[in-house]
Structure formats: C-alpha cells, structure tokens
Design a protein around this motif. Structure first.
Motif, short mmCIF file in Angstrom:
data_model
loop_
_atom_site.label_atom_id
_atom_site.label_comp_id
_atom_site.label_asym_id
_atom_site.label_seq_id
_atom_site.Cartn_x
_atom_site.Cartn_y
_atom_site.Cartn_z
N THR A 143 1.89 3.99 -68.94
CA THR A 143 1.26 4.08 -67.72
C THR A 143 2.18 3.43 -66.66
O THR A 143 2.36 4.01 -65.48
N ALA A 144 2.63 2.23 -66.86
CA ALA A 144 3.29 1.65 -65.94
C ALA A 144 4.56 2.28 -65.27
O ALA A 144 4.96 2.47 -64.13
N LEU A 145 5.23 3.00 -66.26
CA LEU A 145 6.49 3.95 -65.92
C LEU A 145 6.24 5.31 -65.81
O LEU A 145 7.23 6.27 -65.59
N ASP A 146 5.08 5.80 -65.95
CA ASP A 146 4.80 7.13 -65.79
C ASP A 146 5.51 8.05 -66.70
O ASP A 146 6.23 8.93 -66.35
N ARG A 147 5.43 7.63 -68.01
CA ARG A 147 5.95 8.36 -69.00
C ARG A 147 5.01 8.63 -70.31
O ARG A 147 4.10 7.69 -70.39
N THR A 148 5.28 9.13 -71.18
CA THR A 148 4.36 9.52 -72.23
C THR A 148 4.59 8.24 -73.37
O THR A 148 5.71 7.52 -73.19
N GLU A 149 3.76 7.95 -74.18
CA GLU A 149 3.83 6.92 -74.93
C GLU A 149 4.90 7.04 -76.07
O GLU A 149 5.61 6.14 -76.57
N ALA A 150 5.12 8.40 -76.56
CA ALA A 150 6.29 8.83 -77.26
C ALA A 150 7.38 8.53 -76.73
O ALA A 150 8.38 7.91 -77.26
N ALA A 151 7.69 8.66 -75.48
CA ALA A 151 8.88 8.64 -74.75
C ALA A 151 9.02 7.13 -74.76
O ALA A 151 10.13 6.66 -74.70
N VAL A 152 8.18 6.20 -74.42
CA VAL A 152 8.34 4.91 -74.35
C VAL A 152 8.65 4.30 -75.71
O VAL A 152 9.62 3.23 -75.84
N ARG A 153 8.25 4.75 -76.85
CA ARG A 153 8.61 4.05 -77.88
C ARG A 153 10.06 4.65 -78.24
O ARG A 153 10.62 3.83 -79.01
N GLN A 154 10.48 5.79 -77.91
CA GLN A 154 11.82 6.02 -78.12
C GLN A 154 12.66 5.10 -77.50
O GLN A 154 13.46 4.70 -77.78
N LEU A 155 12.24 4.99 -76.08
CA LEU A 155 13.11 4.15 -75.30
C LEU A 155 13.02 2.41 -75.85
O LEU A 155 14.18 2.17 -76.00
N ALA A 156 12.19 2.13 -76.39
CA ALA A 156 11.94 0.76 -77.02
C ALA A 156 12.77 0.53 -77.98
O ALA A 156 13.63 -0.54 -78.33
#
Length: 294
Positions: A143-156
C-alpha cells in the motif's frame, strides 16, 4: 482531532519515521527534511481519510524518501572519494526494550549495511528497510509503495539476496568491539606500530570519507601494512588541543575526535575473529554538523 492531538500522534511516530528516512537516505539532514515535509502533509490532512496514522505517515515518508534518493543519486555519482553514511547517534534505550529487536535495528543502521544499501534501487531499498528493519507486513508495504503484494515480495527477496551476498560478516558483540576500539586508539596514539598491526586483520580495509573537503585517502586502503602505516603517520602529526570521546554511532562503539573543541572526524571499526576487519573514518565536515557543540 485537536491540534495538540495531531502533534502528539506525529511525535509518537517520529522515531520510526526518522529511522525509515535515515536508513533510506544515509544523511541526517535529508532524513529530517523528509520528516518535516511529512509533518506538513500530516497536519493538513483530512482526518476522516486517515484510518491508521502510523501507516499513513510511513507511506508519506517512504514515498518522499524514494523521491529524495533518486535526486541524491546524481550528486553521489560525482562525490569525491569513498562515500559513507553520516554518523547517526543510536540509543534505543527503553523505547526498544527487546534485546533481539535492538540487535536487528542496530544491524540495519550499521555502516556496513548502509553502504550495501546504496547499491539497491530506491524501491528495493524501501522494501528492505520497511520489511527487514521494521518488520512491516508485505500488504502494508504494498500500500505504501502503490504496488501489488506479489511485486513487493519479489522486491524483498531480490533485495535480501543482494544484501546477504554483499554484507560483510562481522562480530556484533558490543563489549568486544568497544575493547578492540579502545586498544586500537591506544596503539595508534601511543605510536606502537607493532601493537597496531597486531590488531589488524591481514586484509583490513580503511574507508575514509572526506567529500574532498578534508584530508583523507581518496581510495580505499587495503592490507594491514598500508592501513597501519597510514594511521601511524596520522597519529604522529602534531595536533594541539585534541580530544577523543567514546559514543555509540550506527549501532556500535565509535570515537569522536575534536580539535580545538570542534568535530574533526568520527572513527569506527568492524571486527571479526578478534581482529579489526574495517576502519571507517568520516571527515567530511558536512557530515559532522550534528556534533558541533557536543
């Protein structure tokens, strides 16, 4: 919500906001600018639109820090000599009573980790800081980055692998580090080159950050012989009214050197296996302003 309540809520979350901004930017003044801008947006926000103040504030600070980091990248490409983060006083105290949590926060703000974070993209850095340092849920980061959770997990995952591959392995025992730091200072100040060399790992590195504004090596020195002789030479320069203070910076023991009562440099060491593996020296006066009047 009254004006006093608005201020109280913001001040309650200020330590987290400052921690996020500093880990993102590596410079106190930039972090404070971002937090101040977040305050302006918070104070003028429509209260009915804010269900979770902490999440709202972290979202603002993260996005502002990403924008600021993108601006800073160009300036850092032209930086003279090695770059190190601005020394940051860390005193978690009762605010972080859990020792495991203190260790995590200390590691995430260490010089070694912050240097590695410089090689991440702004988005990867934001995800790493929010997830690894502060334990934010993936959904909240998304939500903070305006990205999907899947995308955030990949970035992480990508950021974590990058940091783990490049982060040096150092001992984190503060008592051991403090003891070696004091012995290191005594050997350098006493001119005992043999004792100094005995404390240094064969492949020790010395990283000096002057920004071209003070005297310091413009390249990283490597090997015990080069580092030891450089420090031995510096220690023998006649310096009137010199004072050295011990303090905690970036989660570990450090030394603040003052000349004529003014901050001249900050020195910190990383340790592994009973030997000093890396020496960091910050002499850029722009990064020592928080110690003026100390």
């Amino acid at each position: 919500m009254t004006t006093d309540t608005v201020t109280d809520v913001f001040e309650e979350h200020r330590p987290v906001l400052t921690g996020v901004a500093y880990r993102m930017l590596g410079r106190i003044a930039d972090a404070e600018d971002v937090v101040q801008e977040a305050w302006l947006r918070w104070s003028s926000a429509v209260r009915e639109d804010v269900r979770e103040p902490r999440a709202f504030l972290v979202r603002i600070v993260t996005r502002l820090a990403i924008d600021r980091l993108r601006q800073l990248r160009t300036r850092r490409e032209a930086y003279v000599g090695p770059w190190l983060p601005e020394p940051f006083v860390t005193d978690f105290g009762p605010a972080v009573p859990d020792t495991a949590e203190q260790a995590l926060l200390a590691d995430s703000v260490s010089v070694a980790v912050l240097v590695v974070l410089e090689s991440l993209s702004p988005l990867e850095r934001a995800v790493f800081v929010l997830r690894e340092a502060f334990g934010f849920p993936y959904g909240e980061i998304a939500t903070a980055l305006d990205r999907t959770e899947a995308a955030v997990r990949q970035l992480a995952g990508r950021a974590r692998r990058h940091v783990e591959e490049r982060k040096p392995r150092y001992d984190v025992d503060p008592v051991h580090r403090r003891d070696l730091t004091e012995r290191f200072l005594a050997a350098a100040a006493g001119g005992d080159i043999e004792e100094l060399l005995a404390l240094l790992a064969p492949d020790v590195r010395l990283v000096g950050d002057s920004g071209g504004k003070s005297k310091a090596p413009l390249r990283i020195l490597e090997s015990a012989d080069k580092v030891g002789r450089f420090l031995h030479a510096v220690a023998h320069e006649p310096i009137p009214d010199l004072e050295v203070r011990s303090l905690e910076l970036n989660g570990g023991p450090a030394l603040l050197v003052l000349i004529d009562g003014k901050p001249d440099s900050v020195m910190q060491v990383d340790v592994r296996g009973g030997l000093i593996q890396c020496v960091y020296i910050v002499r850029n006066p722009d990064k020592l302003t928080s110690f003026v009047g100390a």
